[in-house]
Scaffold this motif. Structure first.
Motif, PDB file in Angstrom:
ATOM      1  N   ALA A  80       0.834  -1.199   0.000  1.00 47.19           N
ATOM      2  CA  ALA A  80       0.000   0.000   0.000  1.00 47.19           C
ATOM      3  C   ALA A  80       0.870   1.250   0.000  1.00 47.19           C
ATOM      4  O   ALA A  80       2.041   1.211   0.381  1.00 47.19           O
ATOM      5  CB  ALA A  80      -0.921   0.018   1.217  1.00 47.19           C
ATOM      6  N   ASP A  81       0.250   2.350  -0.421  1.00 44.74           N
ATOM      7  CA  ASP A  81       0.948   3.627  -0.350  1.00 44.74           C
ATOM      8  C   ASP A  81       0.713   4.236   1.032  1.00 44.74           C
ATOM      9  O   ASP A  81       0.096   3.624   1.913  1.00 44.74           O
ATOM     10  CB  ASP A  81       0.521   4.558  -1.487  1.00 44.74           C
ATOM     11  N   SER A  85      -4.516   4.438  -0.609  1.00 50.86           N
ATOM     12  CA  SER A  85      -5.314   4.930  -1.737  1.00 50.86           C
ATOM     13  C   SER A  85      -5.845   3.795  -2.600  1.00 50.86           C
ATOM     14  O   SER A  85      -5.214   2.747  -2.735  1.00 50.86           O
ATOM     15  CB  SER A  85      -4.455   5.842  -2.626  1.00 50.86           C
ATOM     16  N   LEU A  86      -6.997   4.030  -3.215  1.00 52.27           N
ATOM     17  CA  LEU A  86      -7.531   3.080  -4.182  1.00 52.27           C
ATOM     18  C   LEU A  86      -6.505   2.880  -5.288  1.00 52.27           C
ATOM     19  O   LEU A  86      -5.896   3.832  -5.752  1.00 52.27           O
ATOM     20  CB  LEU A  86      -8.833   3.593  -4.787  1.00 52.27           C
ATOM     21  N   GLY A  87      -6.313   1.653  -5.684  1.00 55.04           N
ATOM     22  CA  GLY A  87      -5.324   1.337  -6.711  1.00 55.04           C
ATOM     23  C   GLY A  87      -3.938   1.112  -6.137  1.00 55.04           C
ATOM     24  O   GLY A  87      -3.058   0.621  -6.820  1.00 55.04           O
ATOM     25  N   ALA A  88      -3.751   1.473  -4.872  1.00 52.09           N
ATOM     26  CA  ALA A  88      -2.455   1.284  -4.217  1.00 52.09           C
ATOM     27  C   ALA A  88      -2.669   0.753  -2.805  1.00 52.09           C
ATOM     28  O   ALA A  88      -1.958   1.100  -1.880  1.00 52.09           O
ATOM     29  CB  ALA A  88      -1.679   2.594  -4.193  1.00 52.09           C
ATOM     30  N   ASN A  89      -3.684  -0.074  -2.639  1.00 49.19           N
ATOM     31  CA  ASN A  89      -4.005  -0.689  -1.354  1.00 49.19           C
ATOM     32  C   ASN A  89      -4.308  -2.153  -1.655  1.00 49.19           C
ATOM     33  O   ASN A  89      -5.452  -2.541  -1.832  1.00 49.19           O
ATOM     34  CB  ASN A  89      -5.198   0.014  -0.718  1.00 49.19           C
ATOM     35  N   CYS A  90      -3.262  -2.951  -1.766  1.00 48.48           N
ATOM     36  CA  CYS A  90      -3.366  -4.300  -2.325  1.00 48.48           C
ATOM     37  C   CYS A  90      -3.432  -5.375  -1.249  1.00 48.48           C
ATOM     38  O   CYS A  90      -2.442  -5.680  -0.597  1.00 48.48           O
ATOM     39  CB  CYS A  90      -2.186  -4.568  -3.250  1.00 48.48           C
ATOM     40  N   GLY A  91      -4.606  -5.949  -1.110  1.00 43.98           N
ATOM     41  CA  GLY A  91      -4.836  -7.089  -0.236  1.00 43.98           C
ATOM     42  C   GLY A  91      -5.252  -8.272  -1.081  1.00 43.98           C
ATOM     43  O   GLY A  91      -5.180  -8.239  -2.309  1.00 43.98           O
ATOM     44  N   TYR A  92      -5.733  -9.326  -0.431  1.00 45.15           N
ATOM     45  CA  TYR A  92      -6.094 -10.517  -1.190  1.00 45.15           C
ATOM     46  C   TYR A  92      -7.359 -10.286  -2.010  1.00 45.15           C
ATOM     47  O   TYR A  92      -8.231  -9.512  -1.644  1.00 45.15           O
ATOM     48  CB  TYR A  92      -6.215 -11.749  -0.297  1.00 45.15           C
ATOM     49  N   TYR A  93      -7.424 -10.980  -3.152  1.00 39.42           N
ATOM     50  CA  TYR A  93      -8.551 -10.856  -4.077  1.00 39.42           C
ATOM     51  C   TYR A  93      -9.729 -11.708  -3.636  1.00 39.42           C
ATOM     52  O   TYR A  93     -10.860 -11.279  -3.634  1.00 39.42           O
ATOM     53  CB  TYR A  93      -8.105 -11.255  -5.483  1.00 39.42           C
TER      54      TYR A  93
END
Length: 159
Positions: A80-81, A85-93
């Protein structure tokens, strides 16, 4: 309510509203994510830390290296940033992607809210955490145990 109290109430509400963080309406789009993306988790107290900032490996593949202690407990993490932020907050799908296992890639959702990945190291060591944005709709996350550098390599400068 007198006029001064009303003015103070309006000023207070305005101040509080201006302090809130509103997620971006559009996803973050930057070619080089190493400028702003971090590995964040309970091992960093979910803060951004320079040692956990990602570096570009090649193309749209990035990694961050951290040391983890194998105590039988899972570590939670996300990429994450600073502002989640949306698009930069990566968790599991998908729930099936939550537990990351060495040798297996998991799918990520970079518009995640609370979906942290989990990883339970089998040995205390440094681990490389990777994220691949080659497919923007379904980035992939995986972990590899980092090769240990010998002490001489660490002490002698590289030429």
């Amino acid at each position: 309510m007198n006029i001064i109290a009303k003015c103070l109430a309006v000023a207070g509400i305005t101040l509080l509203a201006s302090c809130s963080i509103t997620p971006y309406t559009e996803q973050v789009k930057v070619d080089d994510r190493s400028e702003y993306l971090y590995l964040r988790g309970n091992f960093t107290w979910w803060d951004i830390e320079e040692h956990a900032k990602v570096e570009r490996v090649e193309g749209q593949v990035y990694k961050a290296k951290v040391e983890l202690i194998a105590d039988g407990q899972p570590y939670e993490f996300k990429f994450a940033d600073e502002n989640w932020s949306l698009g930069a907050n990566c968790g599991y799908y998908d729930k099936a992607d939550q537990q990351v296992i060495i040798g297996k890639k998991s799918s990520a959702n970079c518009n995640a809210k609370f979906e942290p990945f989990k990883f339970t190291p089998s040995v205390t060591a440094h681990y490389n955490f990777f994220i691949d944005f080659s497919d923007l709709n379904l980035p992939k996350v995986w972990i590899e145990q980092a090769p240990e550098e010998n002490l001489i390599q660490q002490l002698v400068p590289k030429f």
